[in-house]
Design a protein around this motif. Structure first.
Motif, PDB file in Angstrom:
ATOM      1  N   VAL A 100     -28.964 -77.221 -21.976  1.00 24.95           N
ATOM      2  CA  VAL A 100     -29.865 -77.656 -20.615  1.00 24.95           C
ATOM      3  C   VAL A 100     -29.746 -79.196 -20.736  1.00 24.95           C
ATOM      4  CG1 VAL A 100     -31.928 -77.711 -19.763  1.00 24.95           C
ATOM      5  CG2 VAL A 100     -31.140 -75.566 -20.451  1.00 24.95           C
ATOM      6  N   SER A 101     -30.170 -79.840 -21.681  1.00 26.16           N
ATOM      7  CA  SER A 101     -30.122 -81.281 -21.767  1.00 26.16           C
ATOM      8  C   SER A 101     -28.908 -82.004 -21.563  1.00 26.16           C
ATOM      9  CB  SER A 101     -30.555 -81.815 -23.284  1.00 26.16           C
ATOM     10  OG  SER A 101     -30.777 -83.080 -23.461  1.00 26.16           O
ATOM     11  N   ALA A 102     -27.776 -81.372 -22.126  1.00 28.86           N
ATOM     12  CA  ALA A 102     -26.183 -81.926 -21.903  1.00 28.86           C
ATOM     13  C   ALA A 102     -26.179 -81.664 -20.159  1.00 28.86           C
ATOM     14  CB  ALA A 102     -25.264 -81.300 -22.546  1.00 28.86           C
ATOM     15  N   GLU A 103     -26.469 -80.605 -19.837  1.00 29.01           N
ATOM     16  CA  GLU A 103     -26.040 -80.322 -18.472  1.00 29.01           C
ATOM     17  C   GLU A 103     -27.051 -81.244 -17.370  1.00 29.01           C
ATOM     18  OE1 GLU A 103     -23.691 -78.732 -16.997  1.00 29.01           O
ATOM     19  OE2 GLU A 103     -23.084 -77.923 -19.097  1.00 29.01           O
ATOM     20  N   ASP A 104     -28.017 -81.484 -17.951  1.00 25.52           N
ATOM     21  CA  ASP A 104     -28.970 -82.474 -16.973  1.00 25.52           C
ATOM     22  C   ASP A 104     -28.772 -83.792 -17.199  1.00 25.52           C
ATOM     23  OD1 ASP A 104     -31.489 -83.305 -15.970  1.00 25.52           O
ATOM     24  OD2 ASP A 104     -31.927 -84.160 -17.604  1.00 25.52           O
ATOM     25  N   ILE A 105     -28.187 -84.329 -18.342  1.00 31.25           N
ATOM     26  CA  ILE A 105     -27.462 -85.603 -18.388  1.00 31.25           C
ATOM     27  C   ILE A 105     -26.216 -85.875 -17.609  1.00 31.25           C
ATOM     28  CG2 ILE A 105     -26.201 -87.158 -20.066  1.00 31.25           C
ATOM     29  CD1 ILE A 105     -28.123 -86.240 -22.171  1.00 31.25           C
ATOM     30  N   ALA A 106     -25.310 -84.827 -17.690  1.00 30.79           N
ATOM     31  CA  ALA A 106     -24.041 -84.704 -16.576  1.00 30.79           C
ATOM     32  C   ALA A 106     -24.442 -84.867 -15.229  1.00 30.79           C
ATOM     33  CB  ALA A 106     -23.309 -83.511 -16.960  1.00 30.79           C
ATOM     34  N   ALA A 107     -25.318 -83.976 -14.919  1.00 30.12           N
ATOM     35  CA  ALA A 107     -25.963 -84.027 -13.312  1.00 30.12           C
ATOM     36  C   ALA A 107     -26.352 -85.169 -13.004  1.00 30.12           C
ATOM     37  CB  ALA A 107     -27.041 -82.755 -13.283  1.00 30.12           C
ATOM     38  N   ARG A 108     -27.177 -85.901 -13.923  1.00 32.82           N
ATOM     39  CA  ARG A 108     -27.663 -87.302 -13.591  1.00 32.82           C
ATOM     40  C   ARG A 108     -26.512 -88.276 -13.764  1.00 32.82           C
ATOM     41  NH1 ARG A 108     -32.772 -88.445 -17.487  1.00 32.82           N
ATOM     42  NH2 ARG A 108     -32.825 -90.364 -16.132  1.00 32.82           N
ATOM     43  N   LEU A 109     -25.382 -88.273 -14.362  1.00 27.79           N
ATOM     44  CA  LEU A 109     -24.411 -88.996 -14.360  1.00 27.79           C
ATOM     45  C   LEU A 109     -23.540 -88.909 -12.855  1.00 27.79           C
ATOM     46  CD1 LEU A 109     -23.089 -89.121 -17.932  1.00 27.79           C
ATOM     47  CD2 LEU A 109     -24.444 -90.840 -16.933  1.00 27.79           C
ATOM     48  N   SER A 110     -23.390 -87.679 -12.530  1.00 24.75           N
ATOM     49  CA  SER A 110     -22.808 -87.270 -11.480  1.00 24.75           C
ATOM     50  C   SER A 110     -23.582 -87.989 -10.281  1.00 24.75           C
ATOM     51  CB  SER A 110     -22.603 -85.776 -11.160  1.00 24.75           C
ATOM     52  OG  SER A 110     -21.859 -85.299 -12.217  1.00 24.75           O
ATOM     53  N   ALA A 111     -24.880 -87.949 -10.290  1.00 26.33           N
ATOM     54  CA  ALA A 111     -25.667 -88.459  -9.097  1.00 26.33           C
ATOM     55  C   ALA A 111     -25.288 -89.832  -8.828  1.00 26.33           C
ATOM     56  CB  ALA A 111     -27.117 -88.032  -9.258  1.00 26.33           C
ATOM     57  N   VAL A 112     -24.986 -90.681  -9.871  1.00 23.82           N
ATOM     58  CA  VAL A 112     -24.689 -91.980  -9.858  1.00 23.82           C
ATOM     59  C   VAL A 112     -23.223 -92.301  -9.346  1.00 23.82           C
ATOM     60  CG1 VAL A 112     -26.716 -92.801 -10.977  1.00 23.82           C
ATOM     61  CG2 VAL A 112     -24.547 -92.818 -12.153  1.00 23.82           C
ATOM     62  N   GLY A 113     -22.524 -91.355  -9.138  1.00 22.16           N
ATOM     63  CA  GLY A 113     -21.141 -91.208  -8.891  1.00 22.16           C
ATOM     64  C   GLY A 113     -20.006 -91.400 -10.126  1.00 22.16           C
ATOM     65  N   LEU A 114     -20.284 -90.809 -11.144  1.00 22.83           N
ATOM     66  CA  LEU A 114     -19.576 -90.764 -12.266  1.00 22.83           C
ATOM     67  C   LEU A 114     -18.982 -89.447 -12.317  1.00 22.83           C
ATOM     68  CD1 LEU A 114     -21.371 -92.945 -15.121  1.00 22.83           C
ATOM     69  CD2 LEU A 114     -19.495 -93.626 -13.338  1.00 22.83           C
ATOM     70  N   THR A 115     -17.841 -89.174 -13.072  1.00 25.38           N
ATOM     71  CA  THR A 115     -17.397 -87.879 -13.324  1.00 25.38           C
ATOM     72  C   THR A 115     -17.623 -87.448 -14.464  1.00 25.38           C
ATOM     73  OG1 THR A 115     -15.845 -88.349 -11.455  1.00 25.38           O
ATOM     74  CG2 THR A 115     -15.279 -86.463 -12.784  1.00 25.38           C
ATOM     75  N   PRO A 116     -18.627 -86.708 -15.149  1.00 19.37           N
ATOM     76  CA  PRO A 116     -18.654 -86.444 -16.630  1.00 19.37           C
ATOM     77  C   PRO A 116     -17.900 -85.217 -16.954  1.00 19.37           C
ATOM     78  CG  PRO A 116     -20.614 -85.773 -15.160  1.00 19.37           C
ATOM     79  CD  PRO A 116     -19.793 -86.394 -14.340  1.00 19.37           C
ATOM     80  N   ARG A 117     -17.472 -85.222 -18.180  1.00 16.52           N
ATOM     81  CA  ARG A 117     -16.756 -84.152 -18.809  1.00 16.52           C
ATOM     82  C   ARG A 117     -17.906 -83.678 -19.853  1.00 16.52           C
ATOM     83  NH1 ARG A 117     -13.467 -88.291 -18.443  1.00 16.52           N
ATOM     84  NH2 ARG A 117     -13.660 -88.825 -20.746  1.00 16.52           N
ATOM     85  N   VAL A 118     -17.898 -82.255 -20.302  1.00 15.56           N
ATOM     86  CA  VAL A 118     -18.820 -81.932 -20.917  1.00 15.56           C
ATOM     87  C   VAL A 118     -17.979 -80.874 -21.670  1.00 15.56           C
ATOM     88  CG1 VAL A 118     -21.181 -80.290 -21.319  1.00 15.56           C
ATOM     89  CG2 VAL A 118     -20.972 -81.938 -19.341  1.00 15.56           C
ATOM     90  N   GLU A 119     -18.453 -80.943 -23.078  1.00 19.02           N
ATOM     91  CA  GLU A 119     -17.536 -80.136 -23.926  1.00 19.02           C
ATOM     92  C   GLU A 119     -18.382 -79.598 -25.204  1.00 19.02           C
ATOM     93  OE1 GLU A 119     -13.851 -81.826 -25.663  1.00 19.02           O
ATOM     94  OE2 GLU A 119     -13.313 -82.731 -23.967  1.00 19.02           O
TER      95      GLU A 119
END
Length: 92
Positions: A6-25
């Protein structure tokens, strides 16, 4: 879903919101989040990015002239040890 996911997905979502394209593994002991950071990222967006990755257990930035800048964050998937951690046979 485990709290680390949940924490990792939240971080990824916040990075996406500023226009970055996160990769989660998912890894055995950590969930990693990486994103390429453009040179043109404004100071305001940097602040938002840093607030997002500050929620991780570890984070950093890899930068070089060949590959540009890669932001990374790691969220531990294992619970921290509590109580007596001296190992088997050493308990009192």
């Amino acid at each position: 879903m485990p709290a680390s996911e949940v924490s990792a997905e939240d971080i990824a979502a916040r990075l996406s919101a500023v226009g970055l394209t996160p990769r989660v593994e998912q890894h055995r002991q950590v969930t990693s989040i990486e994103a390429e950071v453009p040179e043109s990222l404004s100071a305001e967006l940097w602040r938002e990015v840093l607030e997002a990755v500050a929620e991780a257990d570890r984070f950093g930035l890899l930068a070089n002239s060949l590959n540009g800048r890669t932001l990374w964050a790691a969220v531990s998937t294992t619970a921290p040890a509590t109580g007596d951690v001296r190992g088997p046979g050493r308990q009192q």
